[in-house]
Design an enzyme around this catalytic site. Structure first.
Site, PDB file in Angstrom:
ATOM      1  N   ASN A   9       3.991 -32.953  38.710  1.00 37.89           N
ATOM      2  CA  ASN A   9       4.584 -33.075  37.379  1.00 37.89           C
ATOM      3  C   ASN A   9       5.142 -34.496  37.269  1.00 37.89           C
ATOM      4  OD1 ASN A   9       6.093 -32.907  35.055  1.00 37.89           O
ATOM      5  ND2 ASN A   9       7.623 -31.496  35.894  1.00 37.89           N
ATOM      6  N   LYS A  11       6.344 -36.016  34.785  1.00 38.33           N
ATOM      7  CA  LYS A  11       7.432 -36.156  33.807  1.00 38.33           C
ATOM      8  C   LYS A  11       7.182 -37.402  32.951  1.00 38.33           C
ATOM      9  CE  LYS A  11      10.327 -33.577  36.967  1.00 38.33           C
ATOM     10  NZ  LYS A  11      11.639 -33.257  37.477  1.00 38.33           N
ATOM     11  N   HIS A  94       9.696 -25.842  31.492  1.00 34.20           N
ATOM     12  CA  HIS A  94      10.363 -26.592  32.562  1.00 34.20           C
ATOM     13  C   HIS A  94      11.864 -26.642  32.269  1.00 34.20           C
ATOM     14  CE1 HIS A  94      11.671 -29.849  35.149  1.00 34.20           C
ATOM     15  NE2 HIS A  94      10.619 -29.574  35.892  1.00 34.20           N
ATOM     16  N   GLU A  96      13.956 -28.924  32.412  1.00 29.19           N
ATOM     17  CA  GLU A  96      14.378 -30.083  31.603  1.00 29.19           C
ATOM     18  C   GLU A  96      14.116 -29.819  30.124  1.00 29.19           C
ATOM     19  OE1 GLU A  96      12.176 -32.938  33.871  1.00 29.19           O
ATOM     20  OE2 GLU A  96      13.551 -32.605  35.542  1.00 29.19           O
ATOM     21  N   GLU A 166      11.865 -22.908  40.325  1.00 30.44           N
ATOM     22  CA  GLU A 166      12.533 -24.179  40.586  1.00 30.44           C
ATOM     23  C   GLU A 166      14.029 -24.037  40.367  1.00 30.44           C
ATOM     24  OE1 GLU A 166       9.533 -27.602  39.852  1.00 30.44           O
ATOM     25  OE2 GLU A 166      10.357 -27.052  37.915  1.00 30.44           O
ATOM     26  N   GLY A 172      15.073 -32.987  41.675  1.00 28.94           N
ATOM     27  CA  GLY A 172      15.398 -34.412  41.633  1.00 28.94           C
ATOM     28  C   GLY A 172      16.695 -34.765  42.343  1.00 28.94           C
ATOM     29  N   SER A 213      12.513 -30.992  44.887  1.00 23.35           N
ATOM     30  CA  SER A 213      12.593 -31.911  46.029  1.00 23.35           C
ATOM     31  C   SER A 213      11.582 -31.599  47.133  1.00 23.35           C
ATOM     32  CB  SER A 213      14.022 -31.962  46.570  1.00 23.35           C
ATOM     33  OG  SER A 213      14.919 -32.399  45.547  1.00 23.35           O
TER      34      SER A 213
HETATM   35  P1  PGA Z   1      11.336 -32.949  41.982  1.00 23.27           P
HETATM   36  O1  PGA Z   1      10.973 -32.244  40.599  1.00 23.27           O
HETATM   37  O2  PGA Z   1      10.189 -32.686  42.923  1.00 23.27           O
HETATM   38  O3  PGA Z   1      11.473 -34.422  41.647  1.00 23.27           O
HETATM   39  O4  PGA Z   1      12.606 -32.339  42.480  1.00 23.27           O
HETATM   40  C1  PGA Z   1      10.343 -30.993  40.554  1.00 23.27           C
HETATM   41  C2  PGA Z   1      10.119 -30.551  39.121  1.00 23.27           C
HETATM   42  O5  PGA Z   1      11.020 -30.756  38.285  1.00 23.27           O
HETATM   43  O6  PGA Z   1       9.060 -30.002  38.780  1.00 23.27           O
END
Ligand code: PGA
Length: 251
Positions: A9, A11, A94, A96, A166, A172, A213
């Site tokens: 992803n 983003k 997601h 976010e 997640e 992140g 992560s």
């Molecule tokens: P990350 O993000 O691997 O940077 O923690 C995962 C995601 O939001 O899909």
């Protein structure tokens, strides 16, 4: 039985030019890895270029979002039919998008239905906040999100979905949930919730990813858990090390 799936992803990262340069860099490496479905999810505007660059490879493409209507007065939105010439997958709900763009369980359900109706495989994201986790609400919250997203689907449709668990506190942040923690929530609250509504046979077919992560160095631990079928990878999918991450997933 379930083919693992690792999706990157991206983003809001990489311009259209950078996206094409990057997939040219990683495509051969990814192409050499078998036994896992590999997917990249670039920003919308980079998708056609990435599609061109990935012609004649087995690397899938996903969008990061989509609207559920076919067309019309929805300024700034992208319809399913705009994606289908290029994409096989679409990430929906997601955390976010739920946090910054007011996405609701109901909206995610509508998008899931629209994606399936147009032949796109949804990657549906669920996961609890740190506060919910610390208050012991994870199981109820996550199973509620799963049931809401899949509401009204047929058994076959449910079986074809990918779900990404997640935990928001692990995205992140560099703080990943342990494989045992993630696997137990995936088993109880994701696969368990699907089994409650659609039965065990359907639940056993659904591919469930862990996200938060995930890196080259920890992917193998997650993959070793019998209920974890892959990963949704953010930060680590933006670098050439993504190839090693995918390799380590099936090593
Ligand atoms: P990350 O993000 O691997 O940077 O923690 C995962 C995601 O939001 O899909």
């Amino acid at each position: 039985m379930r083919t693992p799936i690792i999706a990157g992803n991206w983003k809001m990262n990489k311009t259209a030019v950078e996206a094409v340069q990057f997939v040219r860099e990683i495509r051969q490496g990814l192409q050499n890895i078998q036994g896992v479905d590999k997917v990249v999810c670039p920003p919308f505007i980079a998708i056609p270029g990435v599609y061109e660059a990935l012609q004649a490879t087995d690397i899938g493409i996903g969008a990061q979002n989509m609207w559920y209507e076919d067309k019309g007065a929805y300024t700034g939105e992208i319809a399913p039919d705009m994606l289908t010439p290029f994409c096989q997958y679409v990430i929906l709900g997601h955390s976010e998008r739920r946090a910054y763009y007011c996405e609701t369980d109901e909206g995610v359900n509508k998008k899931t239905k629209a994606a399936l109706a147009h032949g796109l495989t949804p990657i549906i994201c669920v996961g609890e906040t740190l506060e919910q986790n610390e208050a012991g609400e994870t199981q109820a919250f996550v199973s509620g999100q799963v049931k809401a997203a899949l509401d009204g689907l047929t058994d076959e449709q449910v079986a074809s979905c990918v779900i990404a668990y997640e935990p928001i506190w692990a995205i992140g942040t560099g703080k990943s949930a342990s494989a045992a923690q993630a696997g137990s929530i995936i088993g109880l609250s994701v696969r368990g919730a699907i089994a409650e509504v659609y039965g065990e046979a359907v639940a056993q077919q659904v591919r469930i990813q862990y996200g938060g992560s995930v890196k080259e160095g920890n992917i193998a631990e997650y993959m070793a858990h019998p209920d974890i079928d892959g990963a949704l990878v953010g930060g680590a999918s933006l670098k050439p090390g993504f190839v090693e991450l995918v390799r380590n997933a099936v090593a």
